[in-house]
Design a protein around this motif. Structure first.
Motif, short mmCIF file in Angstrom:
data_model
loop_
_atom_site.label_atom_id
_atom_site.label_comp_id
_atom_site.label_asym_id
_atom_site.label_seq_id
_atom_site.Cartn_x
_atom_site.Cartn_y
_atom_site.Cartn_z
N VAL A 282 0.85 -1.20 0.00
CA VAL A 282 0.00 0.00 0.00
C VAL A 282 0.89 1.24 0.00
N TYR A 283 0.64 2.12 -0.95
CA TYR A 283 1.37 3.39 -0.99
C TYR A 283 0.81 4.31 0.08
N TYR A 284 1.68 5.08 0.69
CA TYR A 284 1.26 5.97 1.77
C TYR A 284 0.19 6.94 1.31
N ARG A 285 0.28 7.40 0.08
CA ARG A 285 -0.72 8.35 -0.45
C ARG A 285 -2.11 7.73 -0.53
N ASP A 286 -2.17 6.39 -0.57
CA ASP A 286 -3.45 5.69 -0.67
C ASP A 286 -4.04 5.29 0.68
N LEU A 287 -3.31 5.55 1.77
CA LEU A 287 -3.82 5.21 3.10
C LEU A 287 -5.05 6.06 3.41
N TYR A 288 -6.00 5.45 4.07
CA TYR A 288 -7.20 6.19 4.49
C TYR A 288 -6.86 7.14 5.64
N LYS A 289 -6.18 6.61 6.67
CA LYS A 289 -5.71 7.42 7.78
C LYS A 289 -4.86 6.57 8.71
N ILE A 290 -4.12 7.25 9.57
CA ILE A 290 -3.35 6.59 10.62
C ILE A 290 -3.76 7.23 11.94
N THR A 291 -4.16 6.40 12.89
CA THR A 291 -4.49 6.90 14.22
C THR A 291 -3.59 6.19 15.22
N GLU A 292 -3.56 6.70 16.43
CA GLU A 292 -2.78 6.04 17.46
C GLU A 292 -3.41 6.26 18.82
N ASN A 293 -3.15 5.32 19.69
CA ASN A 293 -3.54 5.48 21.09
C ASN A 293 -2.29 5.19 21.91
N GLY A 294 -2.40 4.98 23.17
CA GLY A 294 -1.24 4.79 24.02
C GLY A 294 -0.39 3.59 23.68
N ASP A 295 -0.99 2.52 23.17
CA ASP A 295 -0.27 1.26 22.97
C ASP A 295 -0.01 0.88 21.52
N GLU A 296 -0.73 1.48 20.58
CA GLU A 296 -0.63 1.00 19.21
C GLU A 296 -0.97 2.05 18.16
N TYR A 297 -0.53 1.76 16.95
CA TYR A 297 -0.90 2.54 15.78
C TYR A 297 -1.98 1.76 15.05
N CYS A 298 -2.94 2.46 14.51
CA CYS A 298 -3.97 1.85 13.68
C CYS A 298 -3.81 2.43 12.28
N ILE A 299 -3.41 1.60 11.35
CA ILE A 299 -3.14 2.03 9.99
C ILE A 299 -4.31 1.56 9.12
N PHE A 300 -5.12 2.51 8.69
CA PHE A 300 -6.31 2.20 7.91
C PHE A 300 -5.98 2.26 6.43
N THR A 301 -6.19 1.16 5.73
CA THR A 301 -6.03 1.16 4.28
C THR A 301 -7.34 1.51 3.59
N ALA A 302 -8.42 1.41 4.33
CA ALA A 302 -9.75 1.81 3.88
C ALA A 302 -10.53 2.19 5.13
N ARG A 303 -11.73 2.68 4.94
CA ARG A 303 -12.54 3.13 6.08
C ARG A 303 -12.76 2.02 7.11
N ASN A 304 -12.87 0.78 6.62
CA ASN A 304 -13.19 -0.33 7.52
C ASN A 304 -12.10 -1.41 7.58
N ILE A 305 -10.90 -1.11 7.07
CA ILE A 305 -9.80 -2.07 7.13
C ILE A 305 -8.64 -1.43 7.87
N CYS A 306 -8.29 -2.05 8.99
CA CYS A 306 -7.27 -1.48 9.88
C CYS A 306 -6.22 -2.52 10.22
N TYR A 307 -4.96 -2.11 10.11
CA TYR A 307 -3.85 -2.93 10.57
C TYR A 307 -3.34 -2.32 11.87
N VAL A 308 -3.15 -3.16 12.88
CA VAL A 308 -2.72 -2.68 14.19
C VAL A 308 -1.24 -3.00 14.37
N LEU A 309 -0.49 -1.98 14.74
CA LEU A 309 0.94 -2.12 14.98
C LEU A 309 1.22 -1.68 16.41
N GLU A 310 1.71 -2.62 17.22
CA GLU A 310 1.99 -2.30 18.63
C GLU A 310 3.21 -1.40 18.73
N LYS A 311 3.08 -0.34 19.53
CA LYS A 311 4.17 0.62 19.69
C LYS A 311 5.38 0.02 20.40
#
Length: 146
Positions: free
Chosen positions: A97-126
């Motif tokens: 996935v190209y960065y320009r095509d990402l839907y959004k990236i969010t984060e909370n205290g423990d992880e990053y949530c990398i959305f490739t679409a509105r309803n598809i999220c990959y979780v990356l632990e910090k």
């Protein structure tokens, strides 16, 4: 991941439940004004409450089924960050996935949530990220914000 989906469900359905509550109030006032009967209001309240509970049960069941159907939902995902794209690999295969095509990236205290679409999220632990990678993700998040 399931708990995140459930929390997103709660946020997204807040508007729906607010709308249904307002509809109930309007219906109850109209019913009382037109008939003056508390029995109709109680009946209407019971029907509306049952509908709201039924809808919530159906939505939670849908999330659970989608979670179970996803082979990567409970498996380890490997991430490879490059200059212009990220590669995810898991049980279901590999995805670029190209960065320009990402839907959004969010984060909370423990992880990053990398959305490739509105309803598809990959979780990356910090905790598994180096300081350099954390800075790079912050850069991507800022640079490709939509």
């Amino acid at each position: 991941l399931y708990s995140k989906a459930y929390k997103n469900l709660q946020k997204k359905n807040f508007i729906f439940y607010t709308f249904m509550g307002c509809l109930f109030c309007i219906s109850a006032v109209y019913s009382f004004i037109s008939s003056g009967s508390y029995v109709k209001i109680l009946y209407l309240a019971a029907v509306m409450a049952a509908l709201l509970v039924l809808i919530k049960i159906m939505l939670v069941k849908q999330i659970k089924n989608e979670y179970k159907a996803n082979p990567d939902a409970s498996s380890v995902i490997n991430y490879k960050f490059y200059d212009d794209f990220i590669i995810y690999s898991g049980k279901s295969g590999e995805d670029k996935v190209y960065y320009r095509d990402l839907y959004k990236i969010t984060e909370n205290g423990d992880e990053y949530c990398i959305f490739t679409a509105r309803n598809i999220c990959y979780v990356l632990e910090k905790k598994g990220c180096s300081p350099k990678l954390k800075k790079y993700i912050a850069k991507i998040k800022k640079e490709y914000k939509k």
